[in-house]
Design a protein around this motif. Structure first.
Motif, PDB file in Angstrom:
ATOM      1  N   ILE A  46      -7.263   7.988  -8.237  1.00 38.50           N
ATOM      2  CA  ILE A  46      -6.099   7.383  -7.649  1.00 38.50           C
ATOM      3  C   ILE A  46      -6.769   6.402  -6.767  1.00 38.50           C
ATOM      4  N   SER A  47      -7.605   6.763  -5.787  1.00 36.38           N
ATOM      5  CA  SER A  47      -7.777   5.782  -4.664  1.00 36.38           C
ATOM      6  C   SER A  47      -8.522   4.607  -5.229  1.00 36.38           C
ATOM      7  N   LEU A  48      -9.591   4.654  -6.181  1.00 36.88           N
ATOM      8  CA  LEU A  48     -10.283   3.501  -6.628  1.00 36.88           C
ATOM      9  C   LEU A  48      -9.979   2.826  -7.790  1.00 36.88           C
ATOM     10  N   LEU A  49      -9.047   3.426  -8.852  1.00 42.13           N
ATOM     11  CA  LEU A  49      -8.702   2.847 -10.150  1.00 42.13           C
ATOM     12  C   LEU A  49      -7.315   2.767 -10.484  1.00 42.13           C
ATOM     13  N   SER A  50      -6.533   3.105  -9.386  1.00 43.33           N
ATOM     14  CA  SER A  50      -4.854   3.130  -9.823  1.00 43.33           C
ATOM     15  C   SER A  50      -4.244   1.861  -9.564  1.00 43.33           C
ATOM     16  N   GLY A  51      -4.874   1.060  -8.519  1.00 44.25           N
ATOM     17  CA  GLY A  51      -4.410  -0.138  -8.124  1.00 44.25           C
ATOM     18  C   GLY A  51      -3.632   0.018  -6.951  1.00 44.25           C
ATOM     19  N   TYR A  52      -3.753   1.247  -6.354  1.00 42.36           N
ATOM     20  CA  TYR A  52      -2.818   1.286  -5.177  1.00 42.36           C
ATOM     21  C   TYR A  52      -3.391   0.711  -3.822  1.00 42.36           C
ATOM     22  N   ILE A  82       0.885  -1.259  -0.079  1.00 41.63           N
ATOM     23  CA  ILE A  82       0.115  -0.044   0.028  1.00 41.63           C
ATOM     24  C   ILE A  82       0.913   1.275   0.094  1.00 41.63           C
ATOM     25  N   ILE A  83       2.174   1.339   0.841  1.00 40.20           N
ATOM     26  CA  ILE A  83       2.703   2.621   0.986  1.00 40.20           C
ATOM     27  C   ILE A  83       3.381   2.974  -0.527  1.00 40.20           C
ATOM     28  N   PRO A  84       3.803   2.323  -1.301  1.00 41.25           N
ATOM     29  CA  PRO A  84       4.208   2.932  -2.675  1.00 41.25           C
ATOM     30  C   PRO A  84       3.081   3.624  -3.515  1.00 41.25           C
ATOM     31  N   GLY A  85       1.966   3.032  -3.135  1.00 39.64           N
ATOM     32  CA  GLY A  85       0.856   3.732  -3.884  1.00 39.64           C
ATOM     33  C   GLY A  85       0.289   5.163  -3.169  1.00 39.64           C
ATOM     34  N   VAL A  86       0.629   5.014  -1.766  1.00 34.37           N
ATOM     35  CA  VAL A  86       0.066   6.212  -1.037  1.00 34.37           C
ATOM     36  C   VAL A  86       1.152   7.526  -1.516  1.00 34.37           C
ATOM     37  N   VAL A  87       2.378   7.148  -1.934  1.00 35.75           N
ATOM     38  CA  VAL A  87       3.270   8.280  -2.549  1.00 35.75           C
ATOM     39  C   VAL A  87       2.627   8.728  -3.646  1.00 35.75           C
ATOM     40  N   ALA A  88       2.167   8.036  -4.591  1.00 39.45           N
ATOM     41  CA  ALA A  88       1.419   8.493  -5.636  1.00 39.45           C
ATOM     42  C   ALA A  88       0.274   9.332  -5.535  1.00 39.45           C
ATOM     43  N   LEU A  89      -0.508   8.753  -4.201  1.00 45.08           N
ATOM     44  CA  LEU A  89      -1.723   9.718  -4.186  1.00 45.08           C
ATOM     45  C   LEU A  89      -1.213  10.950  -3.346  1.00 45.08           C
ATOM     46  N   THR A 147       8.997   9.797 -11.497  1.00 45.07           N
ATOM     47  CA  THR A 147       8.501  10.665 -10.680  1.00 45.07           C
ATOM     48  C   THR A 147       8.455  12.296 -11.325  1.00 45.07           C
ATOM     49  N   SER A 148       9.255  12.623 -12.149  1.00 40.27           N
ATOM     50  CA  SER A 148       9.181  13.851 -13.016  1.00 40.27           C
ATOM     51  C   SER A 148       8.283  13.954 -14.056  1.00 40.27           C
ATOM     52  N   LEU A 149       8.058  12.532 -14.585  1.00 41.74           N
ATOM     53  CA  LEU A 149       6.840  12.658 -15.721  1.00 41.74           C
ATOM     54  C   LEU A 149       5.446  12.609 -14.843  1.00 41.74           C
ATOM     55  N   PHE A 150       5.585  12.191 -13.693  1.00 32.56           N
ATOM     56  CA  PHE A 150       4.254  11.909 -12.892  1.00 32.56           C
ATOM     57  C   PHE A 150       3.885  13.217 -12.330  1.00 32.56           C
ATOM     58  N   LEU A 151       4.664  14.334 -11.995  1.00 34.85           N
ATOM     59  CA  LEU A 151       4.531  15.571 -11.477  1.00 34.85           C
ATOM     60  C   LEU A 151       4.256  16.261 -12.723  1.00 34.85           C
ATOM     61  N   ILE A 172      -6.555   5.987 -16.640  1.00 35.93           N
ATOM     62  CA  ILE A 172      -6.118   6.796 -15.275  1.00 35.93           C
ATOM     63  C   ILE A 172      -4.543   6.776 -15.284  1.00 35.93           C
ATOM     64  N   TYR A 173      -4.033   7.843 -15.431  1.00 36.48           N
ATOM     65  CA  TYR A 173      -2.487   8.100 -15.417  1.00 36.48           C
ATOM     66  C   TYR A 173      -1.760   7.343 -14.220  1.00 36.48           C
ATOM     67  N   ALA A 174      -2.385   7.717 -12.956  1.00 33.83           N
ATOM     68  CA  ALA A 174      -1.722   7.333 -11.908  1.00 33.83           C
ATOM     69  C   ALA A 174      -1.605   5.777 -11.903  1.00 33.83           C
ATOM     70  N   ARG A 175      -2.414   4.910 -12.836  1.00 38.78           N
ATOM     71  CA  ARG A 175      -2.164   3.477 -12.797  1.00 38.78           C
ATOM     72  C   ARG A 175      -0.933   3.053 -13.040  1.00 38.78           C
ATOM     73  N   TYR A 176      -0.141   3.957 -14.095  1.00 37.40           N
ATOM     74  CA  TYR A 176       0.994   3.531 -14.570  1.00 37.40           C
ATOM     75  C   TYR A 176       2.121   4.023 -13.531  1.00 37.40           C
ATOM     76  N   TYR A 177       1.973   4.985 -12.742  1.00 39.83           N
ATOM     77  CA  TYR A 177       2.800   5.326 -11.928  1.00 39.83           C
ATOM     78  C   TYR A 177       2.935   4.486 -10.676  1.00 39.83           C
ATOM     79  N   VAL A 178       1.753   3.956 -10.138  1.00 35.45           N
ATOM     80  CA  VAL A 178       1.692   3.017  -8.977  1.00 35.45           C
ATOM     81  C   VAL A 178       2.395   1.730  -9.639  1.00 35.45           C
ATOM     82  N   THR A 179       1.896   1.272 -10.688  1.00 36.79           N
ATOM     83  CA  THR A 179       2.773   0.012 -11.436  1.00 36.79           C
ATOM     84  C   THR A 179       4.324   0.169 -10.995  1.00 36.79           C
TER      85      THR A 179
END
Length: 378
Positions: free
Chosen positions: A305-311, A184-191, A269-273, A329-336
């Motif tokens: 991000i909370s529901l559909l990113s896989g976090y 869970i924690i890595p996904g929390v970073v994205a959130l 992280t730069s791409l996600f930001l 959902i762009y966050a899906r790729y960063y969470v992966t």
């Protein structure tokens, strides 16, 4: 496009953030607070489940089984019952989540190598806790049964008993301790990065409209792309600082293993930001009101991000139509990427597909954000 104009806009925006304590708190304090709250609050593991026991036999043999249950880190015996009628009230009152019933002929059935059953009554109002508690109880009973069979085998001078012909040996990769916190924690970073980045940048242009400085900004020779870069540069730097703080807290406080390369983490992280800052900027340009822009940015980040990113919820367990939606959902790729970097230690070549998808999102959103601003009034 001139660097001098971009630098002037960036310095102006950075001073605005420093002078506004709310923005400064949002930028620095919120990531730490959210990481601790979600890191401790979102936990799918169970421990010390309250257990009530009804030992109908009351022998030394049955007590040895209950001692095995008490010694497990997953259970905590809180009450001894004296009848089956007591189970329903203690379960309804929340005193225990699991009730174990040892039959009166338990030891005799085990010695005679018959089917000796221990009944488990589970409170399934929380299905996750009920499923895990049942699995842990079965494991404890199975371990006790195995030890009993070995002891009986020694007493009978090695005579074969009804031992299981096949023994399972499992080996867990990547998350060896099976701790949900590591998942869970890595996904929390994205959130955290998405929420803070979009929230901060959603106020940039809206603030100019509310304070009446937009007319002065439009009258300058600054171009839309220069405005975008100048406005987002300070928040990009703040986002990298927040990412470093989140990484340090995850690794050194929550002890989540980080096995990847820092260079890959910095790049992704730069791409996600870039994506989340562009989303916030686009919202700020479209809605010239700080409250409205902040609410829309919150809706566009925290919900998907909370529901559909896989976090927190595995995407492969979702229905097929929902899984298709997650690709947008762009966050899906960063969470992966984060989970692969933290737990698997994957390299850039292993992650080329989510990295390319995230890079495509960054380019598209940056262009949309730049084109959204028009140098005109009304």
């Amino acid at each position: 496009m001139k660097f001098r104009r971009i630098r002037a806009l960036a310095v102006k925006e950075l001073r605005q953030v420093v002078r506004d304590p709310r923005s400064l708190m949002l930028a620095l304090a919120m990531p730490i607070m959210q990481l601790f709250l979600l890191g401790y609050g979102v936990n799918l593991d169970i421990s010390h489940v309250p257990v009530c026991v009804y030992d109908q036999e009351g022998s030394q043999f049955s007590q040895s089984l209950l001692k095995r249950v008490q010694a497990s880190p997953y259970f905590r015996i809180v009450r001894n019952l004296h009848s089956m009628r007591e189970i329903a009230p203690v379960m309804d009152g929340g005193t225990c989540r699991l009730a174990l019933v040892v039959p009166a002929d338990f030891s005799r059935e085990v010695v005679l190598q018959r089917h000796a059953a221990v009944q488990a009554v589970v409170d399934a109002t929380d299905d996750n806790t009920a499923t895990l508690a049942t699995a842990y109880a079965r494991a404890v009973v199975a371990g006790f049964s195995h030890d009993v069979q070995l002891n009986l085998m020694e007493r009978t001078n090695g005579m074969p008993l009804q031992l299981a012909p096949v023994v399972e040996q499992s080996r867990v990769w990547f998350n060896e301790d099976l701790e949900s916190r590591n998942f869970i924690i890595p996904g929390v970073v994205a959130l955290v990065l998405a929420l803070v980045g979009a929230q901060l940048t959603s106020l940039t242009i809206a603030r100019e409209w509310e304070r009446g400085t937009m007319e002065l900004l439009i009258s300058t020779p600054v171009t839309p792309m220069e405005l975008l870069l100048g406005k987002l540069a300070p928040y990009f730097a703040i986002g990298l600082v927040d990412a470093a703080i989140c990484l340090a807290v995850a690794v050194y406080w929550f002890h989540v293993p980080f096995r990847g390369q820092l260079a890959v983490l910095l790049l992704t992280t730069s791409l996600f930001l870039t994506v989340v800052l562009s989303v916030g900027y686009f919202v700020s340009v479209s809605i010239p009101n700080q409250v409205g822009a902040s609410q829309i940015a919150l809706f566009l980040t925290i919900m998907p991000i909370s529901l559909l990113s896989g976090y927190a919820f595995p995407i492969d367990q979702m229905p097929a139509p929902i899984r298709l939606i997650t690709y947008a959902i762009y966050a899906r790729y960063y969470v992966t990427i984060l989970k692969s970097l933290f737990l698997k230690g994957s390299g850039l070549l292993d992650l080329w597909l989510p990295v390319m998808a995230l890079a495509g999102y960054a380019v598209v959103m940056a262009l949309l954000a730049a084109r959204a601003f028009r140098k005109r009034i009304g």
